[in-house]
Design a protein around this motif. Sequence first.
Motif, PDB file in Angstrom:
ATOM      1  N   VAL A 106       7.246 -12.305  -0.681  1.00 45.50           N
ATOM      2  CA  VAL A 106       6.616 -11.007  -0.416  1.00 45.50           C
ATOM      3  C   VAL A 106       5.332 -10.888  -1.233  1.00 45.50           C
ATOM      4  O   VAL A 106       4.304 -10.424  -0.735  1.00 45.50           O
ATOM      5  CB  VAL A 106       7.598  -9.851  -0.708  1.00 45.50           C
ATOM      6  CG1 VAL A 106       6.913  -8.498  -0.625  1.00 45.50           C
ATOM      7  CG2 VAL A 106       8.789  -9.918   0.255  1.00 45.50           C
ATOM      8  N   ILE A 107       5.384 -11.314  -2.473  1.00 47.82           N
ATOM      9  CA  ILE A 107       4.191 -11.312  -3.323  1.00 47.82           C
ATOM     10  C   ILE A 107       3.107 -12.193  -2.710  1.00 47.82           C
ATOM     11  O   ILE A 107       1.938 -11.833  -2.674  1.00 47.82           O
ATOM     12  CB  ILE A 107       4.548 -11.750  -4.762  1.00 47.82           C
ATOM     13  CG1 ILE A 107       5.390 -10.651  -5.428  1.00 47.82           C
ATOM     14  CG2 ILE A 107       3.303 -12.082  -5.568  1.00 47.82           C
ATOM     15  CD1 ILE A 107       5.988 -11.042  -6.757  1.00 47.82           C
ATOM     16  N   GLU A 108       3.508 -13.335  -2.190  1.00 48.24           N
ATOM     17  CA  GLU A 108       2.556 -14.276  -1.594  1.00 48.24           C
ATOM     18  C   GLU A 108       1.838 -13.681  -0.388  1.00 48.24           C
ATOM     19  O   GLU A 108       0.633 -13.874  -0.213  1.00 48.24           O
ATOM     20  CB  GLU A 108       3.279 -15.575  -1.192  1.00 48.24           C
ATOM     21  CG  GLU A 108       2.413 -16.584  -0.488  1.00 48.24           C
ATOM     22  CD  GLU A 108       1.296 -17.142  -1.347  1.00 48.24           C
ATOM     23  OE1 GLU A 108       0.248 -17.495  -0.779  1.00 48.24           O
ATOM     24  OE2 GLU A 108       1.462 -17.218  -2.581  1.00 48.24           O
ATOM     25  N   VAL A 109       2.547 -12.954   0.454  1.00 48.11           N
ATOM     26  CA  VAL A 109       1.947 -12.405   1.676  1.00 48.11           C
ATOM     27  C   VAL A 109       1.091 -11.163   1.393  1.00 48.11           C
ATOM     28  O   VAL A 109       0.262 -10.781   2.211  1.00 48.11           O
ATOM     29  CB  VAL A 109       3.039 -12.111   2.738  1.00 48.11           C
ATOM     30  CG1 VAL A 109       3.789 -10.824   2.453  1.00 48.11           C
ATOM     31  CG2 VAL A 109       2.451 -12.068   4.133  1.00 48.11           C
ATOM     32  N   ALA A 110       1.242 -10.569   0.230  1.00 48.08           N
ATOM     33  CA  ALA A 110       0.530  -9.329  -0.112  1.00 48.08           C
ATOM     34  C   ALA A 110      -0.941  -9.581  -0.433  1.00 48.08           C
ATOM     35  O   ALA A 110      -1.314 -10.654  -0.913  1.00 48.08           O
ATOM     36  CB  ALA A 110       1.207  -8.659  -1.307  1.00 48.08           C
ATOM     37  N   ASP A 111      -1.752  -8.563  -0.174  1.00 47.45           N
ATOM     38  CA  ASP A 111      -3.160  -8.575  -0.578  1.00 47.45           C
ATOM     39  C   ASP A 111      -3.319  -8.076  -2.007  1.00 47.45           C
ATOM     40  O   ASP A 111      -4.182  -8.547  -2.741  1.00 47.45           O
ATOM     41  CB  ASP A 111      -3.979  -7.676   0.357  1.00 47.45           C
ATOM     42  CG  ASP A 111      -3.952  -8.174   1.785  1.00 47.45           C
ATOM     43  OD1 ASP A 111      -4.518  -9.253   2.041  1.00 47.45           O
ATOM     44  OD2 ASP A 111      -3.356  -7.484   2.643  1.00 47.45           O
ATOM     45  N   THR A 112      -2.493  -7.093  -2.371  1.00 45.75           N
ATOM     46  CA  THR A 112      -2.558  -6.479  -3.698  1.00 45.75           C
ATOM     47  C   THR A 112      -1.145  -6.333  -4.236  1.00 45.75           C
ATOM     48  O   THR A 112      -0.269  -5.813  -3.538  1.00 45.75           O
ATOM     49  CB  THR A 112      -3.232  -5.090  -3.636  1.00 45.75           C
ATOM     50  OG1 THR A 112      -4.556  -5.236  -3.113  1.00 45.75           O
ATOM     51  CG2 THR A 112      -3.290  -4.437  -5.007  1.00 45.75           C
ATOM     52  N   VAL A 113      -0.920  -6.820  -5.456  1.00 51.57           N
ATOM     53  CA  VAL A 113       0.386  -6.696  -6.097  1.00 51.57           C
ATOM     54  C   VAL A 113       0.167  -6.054  -7.460  1.00 51.57           C
ATOM     55  O   VAL A 113      -0.657  -6.522  -8.249  1.00 51.57           O
ATOM     56  CB  VAL A 113       1.077  -8.068  -6.270  1.00 51.57           C
ATOM     57  CG1 VAL A 113       2.418  -7.910  -6.978  1.00 51.57           C
ATOM     58  CG2 VAL A 113       1.242  -8.753  -4.925  1.00 51.57           C
ATOM     59  N   THR A 114       0.916  -4.997  -7.714  1.00 54.11           N
ATOM     60  CA  THR A 114       0.856  -4.326  -9.007  1.00 54.11           C
ATOM     61  C   THR A 114       2.244  -4.335  -9.621  1.00 54.11           C
ATOM     62  O   THR A 114       3.215  -3.962  -8.974  1.00 54.11           O
ATOM     63  CB  THR A 114       0.367  -2.869  -8.856  1.00 54.11           C
ATOM     64  OG1 THR A 114      -0.926  -2.882  -8.257  1.00 54.11           O
ATOM     65  CG2 THR A 114       0.307  -2.174 -10.200  1.00 54.11           C
ATOM     66  N   GLU A 115       2.316  -4.797 -10.877  1.00 57.74           N
ATOM     67  CA  GLU A 115       3.580  -4.792 -11.588  1.00 57.74           C
ATOM     68  C   GLU A 115       3.552  -3.687 -12.627  1.00 57.74           C
ATOM     69  O   GLU A 115       2.707  -3.687 -13.525  1.00 57.74           O
ATOM     70  CB  GLU A 115       3.830  -6.136 -12.268  1.00 57.74           C
ATOM     71  CG  GLU A 115       5.174  -6.195 -12.943  1.00 57.74           C
ATOM     72  CD  GLU A 115       5.506  -7.567 -13.503  1.00 57.74           C
ATOM     73  OE1 GLU A 115       6.641  -7.736 -13.951  1.00 57.74           O
ATOM     74  OE2 GLU A 115       4.630  -8.450 -13.493  1.00 57.74           O
ATOM     75  N   MET A 116       4.465  -2.744 -12.491  1.00 59.10           N
ATOM     76  CA  MET A 116       4.594  -1.648 -13.450  1.00 59.10           C
ATOM     77  C   MET A 116       5.436  -2.162 -14.626  1.00 59.10           C
ATOM     78  O   MET A 116       6.512  -2.712 -14.430  1.00 59.10           O
ATOM     79  CB  MET A 116       5.303  -0.449 -12.826  1.00 59.10           C
ATOM     80  CG  MET A 116       4.724   0.015 -11.513  1.00 59.10           C
ATOM     81  SD  MET A 116       3.072   0.676 -11.707  1.00 59.10           S
ATOM     82  CE  MET A 116       2.796   1.313 -10.062  1.00 59.10           C
ATOM     83  N   THR A 117       4.929  -1.978 -15.820  1.00 60.72           N
ATOM     84  CA  THR A 117       5.616  -2.437 -17.020  1.00 60.72           C
ATOM     85  C   THR A 117       6.085  -1.234 -17.827  1.00 60.72           C
ATOM     86  O   THR A 117       5.289  -0.355 -18.155  1.00 60.72           O
ATOM     87  CB  THR A 117       4.669  -3.297 -17.887  1.00 60.72           C
ATOM     88  OG1 THR A 117       4.187  -4.371 -17.091  1.00 60.72           O
ATOM     89  CG2 THR A 117       5.380  -3.830 -19.115  1.00 60.72           C
ATOM     90  N   ARG A 118       7.369  -1.199 -18.136  1.00 59.78           N
ATOM     91  CA  ARG A 118       7.898  -0.113 -18.959  1.00 59.78           C
ATOM     92  C   ARG A 118       7.590  -0.421 -20.414  1.00 59.78           C
ATOM     93  O   ARG A 118       7.934  -1.479 -20.935  1.00 59.78           O
ATOM     94  CB  ARG A 118       9.402   0.038 -18.768  1.00 59.78           C
ATOM     95  CG  ARG A 118       9.952   1.209 -19.605  1.00 59.78           C
ATOM     96  CD  ARG A 118      11.445   1.345 -19.506  1.00 59.78           C
ATOM     97  NE  ARG A 118      12.077   0.189 -20.153  1.00 59.78           N
ATOM     98  CZ  ARG A 118      13.118  -0.455 -19.666  1.00 59.78           C
ATOM     99  NH1 ARG A 118      13.657  -0.108 -18.538  1.00 59.78           N
ATOM    100  NH2 ARG A 118      13.625  -1.496 -20.314  1.00 59.78           N
TER     101      ARG A 118
END
Length: 178
Positions: free
Chosen positions: A149-161
Amino acid sequence: MKVREKRHGLVLVHTGEGKGKSSSAFGMVFRAAGWGMKVCVIQFIKGQWQTGEQKAATRFDEIEWHALGDGFTWDTKNPEQDIKTSREIWEFAKQKIQSEQFDLVVLDEINYCCGYGWISGQEIADFVRQHKPGWLHLVLTGRNAAPEVIEVADTVTEMTRIKHAYQAGIKAEQGVEF
């Protein structure tokens, strides 16, 4: 509003352990509706739990909202039912994406379904590559986004606690977390 034929439909993934994945997606929902774009929100896990965003969405003709699922999966008493429900919601989501009725579709918490092995990341990625209209914006939220899913995405944002009120014993607050 930019006409569909001239729009580059983006695939965005919001993942990570931190808060704000769904909230960010819902901000895009209201932004798109503000531009007169048709929006569909499909929540995979929320069930009948009412949120402020869902209540606000009823004020917009442009937003179609579906809070589906059986509730929070870490409390599950029936994993087979959760798998069945998630698969049904995924089929529903695919129909909505292919209907060409919407400019933006949000699949809220779908990444959890991948993390639990109920829907494979490869299946989602293949569908996006083969069937998502080129002008459609698609947002997928939830922890543990699959590598495909990450690979197919244009933009990936990871929220960090870094810090969360829940760690201090403060329960979810209306207007902030729901």
